[in-house]
Design a protein around this motif. Structure first.
Motif, PDB file in Angstrom:
ATOM      1  N   PRO A   9       0.648  -1.228   0.184  1.00 27.41           N
ATOM      2  CA  PRO A   9       0.027   0.046  -0.148  1.00 27.41           C
ATOM      3  C   PRO A   9       0.924   1.452  -0.198  1.00 27.41           C
ATOM      4  O   PRO A   9       1.960   1.356   0.558  1.00 27.41           O
ATOM      5  CB  PRO A   9      -0.861  -0.236   1.229  1.00 27.41           C
ATOM      6  N   SER A  10       0.596   2.263  -0.741  1.00 25.35           N
ATOM      7  CA  SER A  10       1.280   3.463  -0.734  1.00 25.35           C
ATOM      8  C   SER A  10       1.447   4.263   0.223  1.00 25.35           C
ATOM      9  O   SER A  10       2.556   4.844   0.291  1.00 25.35           O
ATOM     10  CB  SER A  10       0.661   4.504  -1.579  1.00 25.35           C
ATOM     11  N   SER A  11       0.624   4.003   1.376  1.00 24.06           N
ATOM     12  CA  SER A  11       1.066   4.686   2.620  1.00 24.06           C
ATOM     13  C   SER A  11       1.775   3.874   3.766  1.00 24.06           C
ATOM     14  O   SER A  11       1.847   4.201   4.815  1.00 24.06           O
ATOM     15  CB  SER A  11      -0.428   5.275   3.182  1.00 24.06           C
ATOM     16  N   ARG A  33       4.056   0.394  -5.238  1.00 24.03           N
ATOM     17  CA  ARG A  33       3.047   0.883  -4.408  1.00 24.03           C
ATOM     18  C   ARG A  33       1.678   0.850  -5.055  1.00 24.03           C
ATOM     19  O   ARG A  33       1.407   1.218  -6.257  1.00 24.03           O
ATOM     20  CB  ARG A  33       3.404   2.169  -3.740  1.00 24.03           C
ATOM     21  N   TYR A  35      -2.321   2.175  -4.324  1.00 25.91           N
ATOM     22  CA  TYR A  35      -2.787   3.573  -3.772  1.00 25.91           C
ATOM     23  C   TYR A  35      -3.858   3.124  -2.622  1.00 25.91           C
ATOM     24  O   TYR A  35      -4.587   2.341  -2.923  1.00 25.91           O
ATOM     25  CB  TYR A  35      -3.421   4.603  -4.698  1.00 25.91           C
ATOM     26  N   LEU A  36      -3.519   3.337  -1.286  1.00 27.28           N
ATOM     27  CA  LEU A  36      -4.240   3.196  -0.318  1.00 27.28           C
ATOM     28  C   LEU A  36      -3.914   4.224   0.910  1.00 27.28           C
ATOM     29  O   LEU A  36      -2.590   4.283   1.261  1.00 27.28           O
ATOM     30  CB  LEU A  36      -4.328   1.580   0.295  1.00 27.28           C
ATOM     31  N   THR A  37      -4.694   4.869   1.717  1.00 28.02           N
ATOM     32  CA  THR A  37      -4.736   5.770   2.713  1.00 28.02           C
ATOM     33  C   THR A  37      -5.370   5.256   3.933  1.00 28.02           C
ATOM     34  O   THR A  37      -4.920   5.500   5.084  1.00 28.02           O
ATOM     35  CB  THR A  37      -4.718   7.149   2.425  1.00 28.02           C
ATOM     36  N   SER A  43     -11.687   1.241   0.187  1.00 29.38           N
ATOM     37  CA  SER A  43     -10.406   1.466  -0.158  1.00 29.38           C
ATOM     38  C   SER A  43      -9.515   0.011  -0.443  1.00 29.38           C
ATOM     39  O   SER A  43      -8.705   0.033  -1.132  1.00 29.38           O
ATOM     40  CB  SER A  43      -9.598   2.377   1.018  1.00 29.38           C
ATOM     41  N   VAL A  47      -7.514  -1.173  -3.985  1.00 27.14           N
ATOM     42  CA  VAL A  47      -6.118  -1.224  -3.849  1.00 27.14           C
ATOM     43  C   VAL A  47      -5.489  -2.111  -4.869  1.00 27.14           C
ATOM     44  O   VAL A  47      -4.560  -1.917  -5.354  1.00 27.14           O
ATOM     45  CB  VAL A  47      -5.335  -1.598  -2.419  1.00 27.14           C
ATOM     46  N   ASP A  50      -4.738  -1.520  -9.499  1.00 24.30           N
ATOM     47  CA  ASP A  50      -3.356  -1.263 -10.195  1.00 24.30           C
ATOM     48  C   ASP A  50      -2.396  -2.145 -10.175  1.00 24.30           C
ATOM     49  O   ASP A  50      -1.302  -2.162 -10.493  1.00 24.30           O
ATOM     50  CB  ASP A  50      -2.872   0.031  -9.479  1.00 24.30           C
ATOM     51  N   GLN A  54       1.502  -2.824 -11.603  1.00 28.46           N
ATOM     52  CA  GLN A  54       2.505  -2.855 -10.667  1.00 28.46           C
ATOM     53  C   GLN A  54       3.424  -4.132 -10.719  1.00 28.46           C
ATOM     54  O   GLN A  54       4.555  -4.108 -10.666  1.00 28.46           O
ATOM     55  CB  GLN A  54       2.179  -2.224  -9.280  1.00 28.46           C
TER      56      GLN A  54
END
Length: 239
Positions: A9-11, A33, A35-37, A43, A47, A50, A54
């Motif tokens: 996850p990006s975060s 990464r 994307y996830l916050t 969410s 995730v 993508d 990747q």
């Protein structure tokens, strides 16, 4: 030189440092990464949108394996979803792959665990999905508790003492092992202490990702300092 490809996850600010500390010096880590916050169901579901792109990017670095180092996105839709996600990664990357959830199931079976206590950083809803996933795969979850967190950056800022405290709180005499779920939650540095105190194996989802990646690469040298599981490394069974 061997290479591990890691989808995260990006975060997530925790899993990479924990991998680096545990990996042998001849193995390098390469991340992509997603994307996830927020650790919330919508969410988490998004995730993986993508993920194939990747995974292909990681494959272009000639990694040996690709691991989805995200726990909730690989158990969100219940029994068999982790295998579905693995198949998508393998198809996109052409590499042997696994997920944090798959690795956890395999590690529990490797250690002969049937009953466990589950601790997680998640809120009650996501923790309930994790519990149901484990039970659908044949494990008895004798106790479960989450920290109630949704913001992933907040999780990443937690001290490892929170994992130690929660492990102590959820342990019961009938739990054969403790599971600490969420790869953004610092826990690797306290696994040995928890095992000494409680007298049973402790599995973190980062630890099981490392274990699964090394086994798929036939890296069988035991790793000390991060719990019983990594001291018990053995080659994965071949089909």
């Amino acid at each position: 030189m061997s290479r591990i490809g890691l989808l995260i996850p990006s975060s997530n600010t925790t899993i990479e440092p924990e991998f680096y500390r545990a990996l042998p010096s001849h193995i390098t880590l390469h991340s992509a990464r997603l994307y996830l916050t927020q650790i919330a169901t919508d969410s988490i579901e998004n995730v993986v949108l993508d993920m194939e792109k990747q995974a292909r990017n990681l494959a272009s670095a000639d990694v040996d394996v690709v691991i989805l180092g995200a726990t909730a996105p690989s158990f969100l839709k219940g029994l068999g979803y982790d295998r579905e996600v693995t198949e998508r990664i393998e198809k996109a990357s052409g590499k042997k792959s696994s997920t944090a959830s798959t690795a956890l199931l395999e590690a529990l079976r490797h250690l002969g665990i049937e009953r466990l206590a589950l601790g997680a950083a998640y809120d009650e809803k996501v923790n309930g999905i994790a519990k149901s996933f484990l039970e659908a795969n044949g494990f008895q979850v004798v106790n479960a508790k989450g920290l109630g967190l949704v913001d992933n950056l907040t999780v990443g800022r937690l001290d490892a003492s929170t994992a130690l405290d929660l492990a102590r709180a959820i342990d019961t005499p009938d739990a054969q092992a403790i599971v600490l779920a969420c790869t953004n939650w610092k826990s690797m540095q306290v696994l040995e202490q928890i095992e000494r105190e409680l007298g049973k194996p402790v599995l973190s989802t980062t630890q099981v990702c490392i274990w699964a990646a090394l086994r798929m690469m036939n890296e069988t040298r035991a790793i000390a300092g991060y719990g019983q599981l990594l001291r018990s490394l053995a080659p994965a069974l071949q089909d």
